[in-house]
Design a protein around this motif. Sequence first.
Motif, short mmCIF file in Angstrom:
data_model
loop_
_atom_site.label_atom_id
_atom_site.label_comp_id
_atom_site.label_asym_id
_atom_site.label_seq_id
_atom_site.Cartn_x
_atom_site.Cartn_y
_atom_site.Cartn_z
N SER A 217 -6.40 -1.26 6.10
CA SER A 217 -5.41 -2.23 6.59
C SER A 217 -6.08 -3.33 7.41
O SER A 217 -5.74 -4.50 7.28
CB SER A 217 -4.36 -1.53 7.45
N ARG A 218 -7.04 -2.94 8.22
CA ARG A 218 -7.75 -3.93 9.04
C ARG A 218 -8.55 -4.90 8.17
O ARG A 218 -8.58 -6.10 8.42
CB ARG A 218 -8.67 -3.22 10.03
N ARG B 126 -1.16 -10.39 5.06
CA ARG B 126 -0.17 -9.94 6.03
C ARG B 126 0.86 -9.08 5.31
O ARG B 126 1.02 -9.15 4.11
CB ARG B 126 0.55 -11.14 6.66
N LYS B 127 1.60 -8.30 6.11
CA LYS B 127 2.67 -7.51 5.51
C LYS B 127 3.78 -8.45 5.08
O LYS B 127 3.94 -9.54 5.62
CB LYS B 127 3.18 -6.45 6.47
N SER B 128 4.53 -8.04 4.07
CA SER B 128 5.58 -8.89 3.54
C SER B 128 6.63 -9.16 4.61
O SER B 128 6.96 -8.28 5.41
CB SER B 128 6.22 -8.27 2.32
N LEU C 100 -4.53 11.33 2.89
CA LEU C 100 -5.48 10.30 3.30
C LEU C 100 -5.62 10.31 4.81
O LEU C 100 -4.63 10.27 5.53
CB LEU C 100 -5.00 8.92 2.84
N PRO C 101 -6.86 10.39 5.32
CA PRO C 101 -7.04 10.35 6.77
C PRO C 101 -6.53 9.03 7.35
O PRO C 101 -6.71 7.97 6.76
CB PRO C 101 -8.55 10.49 6.96
N ALA C 102 -5.90 9.11 8.50
CA ALA C 102 -5.32 7.92 9.13
C ALA C 102 -6.39 6.89 9.44
O ALA C 102 -6.14 5.68 9.32
CB ALA C 102 -4.57 8.32 10.40
N ALA C 103 -7.58 7.33 9.80
CA ALA C 103 -8.66 6.38 10.11
C ALA C 103 -9.02 5.54 8.88
O ALA C 103 -9.30 4.35 9.01
CB ALA C 103 -9.88 7.14 10.63
N GLU C 104 -9.00 6.16 7.72
CA GLU C 104 -9.30 5.43 6.47
C GLU C 104 -8.22 4.39 6.19
O GLU C 104 -8.51 3.26 5.80
CB GLU C 104 -9.41 6.42 5.31
N LEU C 105 -6.96 4.76 6.39
CA LEU C 105 -5.86 3.81 6.18
C LEU C 105 -5.94 2.65 7.16
O LEU C 105 -5.75 1.49 6.78
CB LEU C 105 -4.51 4.52 6.32
N VAL C 106 -6.28 2.93 8.40
CA VAL C 106 -6.42 1.86 9.40
C VAL C 106 -7.57 0.94 9.01
O VAL C 106 -7.46 -0.29 9.14
CB VAL C 106 -6.63 2.47 10.80
N LEU D 134 0.83 -1.20 0.00
CA LEU D 134 0.00 0.00 0.00
C LEU D 134 0.87 1.25 0.00
O LEU D 134 1.85 1.33 0.73
CB LEU D 134 -0.91 0.02 1.23
N VAL D 135 0.49 2.22 -0.83
CA VAL D 135 1.14 3.53 -0.84
C VAL D 135 0.03 4.56 -0.63
O VAL D 135 -0.65 4.94 -1.57
CB VAL D 135 1.88 3.78 -2.17
N PRO D 136 -0.16 5.00 0.61
CA PRO D 136 -1.22 5.97 0.88
C PRO D 136 -0.78 7.38 0.53
O PRO D 136 0.38 7.74 0.67
CB PRO D 136 -1.46 5.83 2.38
N ASP D 137 -1.72 8.18 0.08
CA ASP D 137 -1.48 9.60 -0.16
C ASP D 137 -1.31 10.29 1.19
O ASP D 137 -1.87 9.87 2.19
CB ASP D 137 -2.66 10.20 -0.92
N ARG D 138 -0.53 11.35 1.19
CA ARG D 138 -0.29 12.09 2.43
C ARG D 138 -1.58 12.65 3.02
O ARG D 138 -1.75 12.73 4.22
CB ARG D 138 0.67 13.25 2.15
#
Length: 117
Positions: free
Chosen positions: A104-105, A113-115, A95-101, A89-93
């Motif tokens: 990811s969840r 899983r992460k590599s 992007l709200p952290a809640a959306e990224l979480v 994943l490459v999130p935009d700066r």
Amino acid sequence: MSLRRAPSRRVKEPTIALINVVFLMLIFFLIAGSFALPLDPRVALVDTATLEGRAPPDATVILPDGTLELRGQPVTLAEIIANTPTPRLVPDRALPAAELVTISRQLRDAGRRKSGS
């Protein structure tokens, strides 16, 4: 016989001890900072101001509004879960952290899983 109380002494604040501690910390950090060797003046550090921000290959880019793109094409989270065993994943700066979480969840709940793990 008089039952007068003896005058109580006022306990003074230990400000001198506090000043001593702060002074000792200052001396410690001055000495500890001097142990670091200075950078060789012949070394020119990398300039990243003109570096183009590009996603690594086969990485899912998450735009500020939460939409996902893979190789420049819009994708859904279900497609990523179905086709990518270890998504990057490459999130935009912005992007709200809640959306990224949340994203990811959802990937973790789907067994991704992460590599390296």
